[in-house]
Each structure stands twice: as structure tokens, then as C-alpha cells.
Design an enzyme around this catalytic site. Structure first.
Site, PDB file in Angstrom:
ATOM      1  N   GLY A  60      35.134  49.531  45.806  1.00 42.17           N
ATOM      2  CA  GLY A  60      33.864  49.708  45.076  1.00 42.17           C
ATOM      3  C   GLY A  60      33.686  50.473  43.976  1.00 42.17           C
ATOM      4  O   GLY A  60      34.822  50.411  43.405  1.00 42.17           O
ATOM      5  N   LEU A 110      32.002  49.453  41.294  1.00 41.90           N
ATOM      6  CA  LEU A 110      32.628  48.381  40.756  1.00 41.90           C
ATOM      7  C   LEU A 110      32.363  48.560  39.203  1.00 41.90           C
ATOM      8  O   LEU A 110      31.424  48.811  38.736  1.00 41.90           O
ATOM      9  CB  LEU A 110      31.867  46.962  41.269  1.00 41.90           C
ATOM     10  CG  LEU A 110      32.134  46.555  42.713  1.00 41.90           C
ATOM     11  CD1 LEU A 110      31.316  45.616  43.153  1.00 41.90           C
ATOM     12  CD2 LEU A 110      33.499  46.470  43.114  1.00 41.90           C
ATOM     13  N   HIS A 111      33.267  47.854  38.269  1.00 39.81           N
ATOM     14  CA  HIS A 111      33.238  48.058  36.876  1.00 39.81           C
ATOM     15  C   HIS A 111      33.785  46.545  36.573  1.00 39.81           C
ATOM     16  O   HIS A 111      34.003  45.700  37.376  1.00 39.81           O
ATOM     17  CB  HIS A 111      34.083  49.016  36.370  1.00 39.81           C
ATOM     18  CG  HIS A 111      35.564  48.893  36.750  1.00 39.81           C
ATOM     19  ND1 HIS A 111      36.600  47.897  36.439  1.00 39.81           N
ATOM     20  CD2 HIS A 111      36.301  49.919  37.685  1.00 39.81           C
ATOM     21  CE1 HIS A 111      37.509  48.202  37.076  1.00 39.81           C
ATOM     22  NE2 HIS A 111      37.498  49.400  37.962  1.00 39.81           N
ATOM     23  N   GLY A 162      36.146  45.446  35.523  1.00 39.74           N
ATOM     24  CA  GLY A 162      37.699  44.871  36.017  1.00 39.74           C
ATOM     25  C   GLY A 162      37.483  44.096  37.463  1.00 39.74           C
ATOM     26  O   GLY A 162      37.939  42.854  37.445  1.00 39.74           O
ATOM     27  N   HIS A 163      36.465  44.755  38.081  1.00 39.64           N
ATOM     28  CA  HIS A 163      36.462  44.132  39.490  1.00 39.64           C
ATOM     29  C   HIS A 163      35.696  42.738  39.320  1.00 39.64           C
ATOM     30  O   HIS A 163      36.107  41.825  39.863  1.00 39.64           O
ATOM     31  CB  HIS A 163      35.653  44.981  40.348  1.00 39.64           C
ATOM     32  CG  HIS A 163      36.129  46.373  40.725  1.00 39.64           C
ATOM     33  ND1 HIS A 163      35.469  47.462  40.093  1.00 39.64           N
ATOM     34  CD2 HIS A 163      37.430  46.612  41.439  1.00 39.64           C
ATOM     35  CE1 HIS A 163      36.447  48.589  40.712  1.00 39.64           C
ATOM     36  NE2 HIS A 163      37.538  48.220  41.182  1.00 39.64           N
ATOM     37  N   ASP A 189      47.461  46.898  38.474  1.00 36.35           N
ATOM     38  CA  ASP A 189      48.208  47.262  39.695  1.00 36.35           C
ATOM     39  C   ASP A 189      49.344  46.354  40.162  1.00 36.35           C
ATOM     40  O   ASP A 189      49.118  45.657  41.281  1.00 36.35           O
ATOM     41  CB  ASP A 189      47.061  47.905  41.034  1.00 36.35           C
ATOM     42  CG  ASP A 189      45.991  48.664  40.710  1.00 36.35           C
ATOM     43  OD1 ASP A 189      46.284  49.763  40.820  1.00 36.35           O
ATOM     44  OD2 ASP A 189      44.752  48.057  40.229  1.00 36.35           O
ATOM     45  N   GLN A 229      51.025  46.792  43.373  1.00 35.68           N
ATOM     46  CA  GLN A 229      50.326  46.251  44.417  1.00 35.68           C
ATOM     47  C   GLN A 229      50.505  44.959  44.528  1.00 35.68           C
ATOM     48  O   GLN A 229      50.668  44.400  45.729  1.00 35.68           O
ATOM     49  CB  GLN A 229      48.944  46.833  44.229  1.00 35.68           C
ATOM     50  CG  GLN A 229      48.134  46.498  45.133  1.00 35.68           C
ATOM     51  CD  GLN A 229      46.628  46.902  44.996  1.00 35.68           C
ATOM     52  OE1 GLN A 229      46.573  48.235  45.517  1.00 35.68           O
ATOM     53  NE2 GLN A 229      45.649  46.445  44.396  1.00 35.68           N
ATOM     54  N   SER A 237      37.969  53.007  38.088  1.00 38.14           N
ATOM     55  CA  SER A 237      36.716  53.848  38.659  1.00 38.14           C
ATOM     56  C   SER A 237      36.998  55.480  38.637  1.00 38.14           C
ATOM     57  O   SER A 237      36.174  56.190  38.778  1.00 38.14           O
ATOM     58  CB  SER A 237      36.713  53.639  40.254  1.00 38.14           C
ATOM     59  OG  SER A 237      36.805  52.043  40.524  1.00 38.14           O
TER      60      SER A 237
HETATM   61  P1  AMP Z   1      40.188  49.121  43.444  1.00 37.71           P
HETATM   62  O1  AMP Z   1      38.778  49.353  43.916  1.00 37.71           O
HETATM   63  O2  AMP Z   1      40.546  50.266  42.344  1.00 37.71           O
HETATM   64  O3  AMP Z   1      40.949  49.234  44.762  1.00 37.71           O
HETATM   65  O4  AMP Z   1      40.534  48.022  42.786  1.00 37.71           O
HETATM   66  C1  AMP Z   1      40.438  46.582  43.346  1.00 37.71           C
HETATM   67  C2  AMP Z   1      40.753  45.515  42.621  1.00 37.71           C
HETATM   68  O5  AMP Z   1      40.614  45.620  41.225  1.00 37.71           O
HETATM   69  C3  AMP Z   1      42.424  45.835  42.718  1.00 37.71           C
HETATM   70  O6  AMP Z   1      42.919  44.323  42.688  1.00 37.71           O
HETATM   71  C4  AMP Z   1      42.677  45.969  41.146  1.00 37.71           C
HETATM   72  O7  AMP Z   1      43.886  45.679  40.574  1.00 37.71           O
HETATM   73  C5  AMP Z   1      41.442  45.389  40.643  1.00 37.71           C
HETATM   74  N1  AMP Z   1      41.181  46.188  39.072  1.00 37.71           N
HETATM   75  C6  AMP Z   1      41.100  47.433  38.934  1.00 37.71           C
HETATM   76  N2  AMP Z   1      40.796  47.645  37.558  1.00 37.71           N
HETATM   77  C7  AMP Z   1      40.878  46.664  37.021  1.00 37.71           C
HETATM   78  C8  AMP Z   1      40.621  46.392  35.766  1.00 37.71           C
HETATM   79  N3  AMP Z   1      40.567  47.089  34.651  1.00 37.71           N
HETATM   80  N4  AMP Z   1      41.244  44.952  35.228  1.00 37.71           N
HETATM   81  C9  AMP Z   1      41.305  43.989  36.155  1.00 37.71           C
HETATM   82  N5  AMP Z   1      41.245  44.422  37.581  1.00 37.71           N
HETATM   83  C10 AMP Z   1      41.203  45.755  38.004  1.00 37.71           C
END
Ligand code: AMP
Length: 294
Positions: free
Chosen positions: A35, A37-38, A40-41, A154, A157, A190
Site C-alpha cells: 500500500g 501506493l505511488h 512505482g506501484h 527490489d 526480492q 513509500s
Molecule cells: P512495496 O509496497 O514497497 O512492498 O512494493 C510493492 C512492489 O512495488 C514491489 O514489487 C516493489 O519492487 C515495487 N516498487 C516499489 N517502488 C517502485 C518503483 N519506484 N518503481 C517500480 N516498482 C516499485
């Protein structure tokens, strides 16, 4: 305004929504998130829409992947805002289970990719990746998508999840998606909102350092140590507190001396309480260097 999307909070609720789609032969794309969300998500979501017929996004702040002194309690949570953003980016269904739904009383099973989990970010965050792989395995079992999407930011990951799915014969296809950045190059996260203004400015150094090292590699540098020194000098120049700066093989995360094959150059740095990560992945084949996704 985009109409609201359905939100399932229970496993049965989500599965009964997905069942008829699966029977109709629709391809399901899945984007797991915590969550807040930005963009990237949202770019993962757009990719899921492009590559499948129905996009499911999960929002779950996973307690198992936070260390005792980390930010689980204060991690930003706003399901209403996330649902609106996800709907706007084309999500078809949200899955937002409670911690009790994911980890009911008596839950005692873990999924761990041994070895790889202890490298890079895992060295300073014991148990973090066990928490990630456990929850991702569980979410994949629940959603059972055709494709699952992860961000290249990531990279470790992505490597771990590919290995987990391979080792445990999971049927899901993993797709990685390029990192979305702020204008000054800082990877969207986030956690960027925690940064005090001077730290926010310095944080862009991570990307600058990675790009400089990468450029010297493009121009022929093949020593991992030299490439790391170039990035390190730029980070030190801005007094960035580097947790790790490592050049490893993308397949097994083993440190490299000579740059050859698929390479991950990864940085983790601290700005006060906030830990940020970023990386560049590339393929070195003789004189040729090509940026790739993990
Ligand atoms: P998180 O909510 O931080 O666990 O991220 C969820 C998914 O979004 C993971 O697969 C992250 O790698 C991806 N993610 C986070 N930040 C970015 C970003 N800036 N650009 C692309 N994907 C992202």
C-alpha cells in the site's frame, strides 16, 4: 472519476470473484504491495493490465518482514486512497486482508530461500526476506495468478522470488518492471516521505552514483572494485551513510571481481532512520554492456 473497485478482505471473497474469470480462460495478473501506493506501484499495475486480462492488486503491510526496531507500526496505511489510485490505474480487484486473515492463530509455517536471503539487504535485516517469501508464497497460493509483477528497485526480492517459485515448482510467471523515479533520479518509495528536506536532496546521490559507475562500465571498465570505488566516492562526497554497495552476480548474488555476465550493482543507504535502496542491473558480454531487468 473512476468508479470504485471491489475490495476483498477475505480469501473466500477474493477466490469467488476470480473463479468465474479463470473458468472463462482470462489471464490474471497480480501485483502484491504494502500500500501507500505511488507511481512505482501503478506502473506495475499498468504492466499487469497490459499483459493480462484482469489485474488484482493486494495491499498488505506484512508484519513478518519488519524487524523489531523497524517501521511496521508507523508504515503509512490509507486503504481508501490506495483503492482510488489503483482504480485510476486500471486495477480490477483489490485484496486487502487483515494480519489475522494472513496469519491466523497458530500459523507456524515459513518459506525461506536459504543463503540468498542473507546477502545484501538480508545481512542487515535478519528474517526480512523469510517474511517476504512467506507472504508472497501465501498470496500467490490465494490469488493463483498467471503472472505476478515485481519492481526492479527490489532486485534481490525478484531474484529470491524467482528462486522460490522455481525450487517449489510454483506455476506462476514472474515479470519485473523498471524502477519509476522522481525527476532528480531518486527511486520512488513509500519511505521517501520520511525524509527531511536536506536528506531528500542528498538521497538523489544514490542514483547519481550508480549511473556514474554504470557509465564507466559502459565505457570499458571491467573491475567490480573500481566501479564500486567510483560510486562510493560520489556517495562519500555527499556524506551518505552507505550500508552496502555491492557488485554481485544477478543469478546467485555472489560478489564479483570481474564484471562478466548478468550483474547487479546494488546500494543501500541510511538517511537518519530511513533506509533507501536502489540498483542497476546489466549484462556484460565482451565489449557489450546492456542494461537489463532483474
Ligand atoms: P512495496 O509496497 O514497497 O512492498 O512494493 C510493492 C512492489 O512495488 C514491489 O514489487 C516493489 O519492487 C515495487 N516498487 C516499489 N517502488 C517502485 C518503483 N519506484 N518503481 C517500480 N516498482 C516499485
Amino acid at each position: 472519476m473512476t468508479p470504485p473497485i471491489p475490495i476483498a478482505k477475505s480469501v473466500a471473497g477474493l477466490q469467488s470473484a476470480l473463479e468465474p474469470l479463470r473458468r472463462a480462460g482470462k489471464r490474471i495478473g497480480f501485483v502484491p504491495t504494502m500500500g501507500a501506493l505511488h507511481e512505482g506501484h501503478l506502473s506495475l499495475l499498468q504492466e499487469a493490465k497490459r499483459q493480462s486480462d484482469f489485474a488484482v492488486l493486494s495491499v498488505f503491510v506484512n508484519p513478518e518482514q519488519f524487524g523489531p526496531s523497524e517501521d511496521y507500526a508507523r508504515y503509512p496505511r490509507d486503504l481508501k486512497a490506495d483503492a482510488a489510485l489503483a482504480a485510476g490505474a486500471g486495477a480490477d480487484h483489490l485484496f486487502a486482508p487483515s494480519p489475522e486473515t494472513v496469519y491466523p492463530n497458530g500459523f507456524c509455517t515459513r518459506v525461506e530461500v536459504t543463503g540468498l536471503s542473507d546477502r545484501l539487504c538480508g545481512a542487515r535485516r535478519p528474517g526480512h526476506f523469510r517474511g517476504v517469501t512467506t507472504v508472497v508464497w501465501k498470496l500467490l497460493q490465494i490469488v493463483d495468478p498467471d503472472l505476478v509483477f515485481f519492481g526492479a528497485k527490489d532486485a534481490q526480492q525478484v531474484v529470491l522470488i524467482r528462486k522460490m517459485i522455481h525450487d517449489l515448482n510454483g506455476p506462476w510467471e514472474v515479470r519485473s518492471v523498471a524502477t519509476v523515479r522522481e525527476e532528480d533520479g531518486l527511486a520512488k518509495s513509500s519511505r521517501n516521505r520520511y525524509l527531511a528536506p536536506p536528506d531528500r536532496e542528498r538521497a538523489a546521490t544514490i542514483h547519481r552514483a550508480l549511473r556514474s559507475a554504470f557509465q564507466t562500465i559502459v565505457h570499458g571498465e571491467r573491475s567490480a572494485g573500481t566501479a564500486e570505488k567510483i560510486a562510493d566516492a560520489i556517495l562519500k562526497g555527499m556524506a551518505v551513510d552507505v550500508e552496502h554497495l555491492s557488485t554481485v552476480s544477478l543469478s546467485d548474488l555472489e560478489p564479483l571481481v570481474e564484471l562478466q555476465g548478468d550483474v547487479l550493482l546494488a546500494v543501500a543507504a541510511r538517511f537518519g532512520e530511513t533506509r533507501l535502496i536502489d540498483n542497476v542491473c546489466f549484462r556484460v558480454a565482451g565489449d557489450e554492456v546492456e542494461e537489463i531487468l532483474p
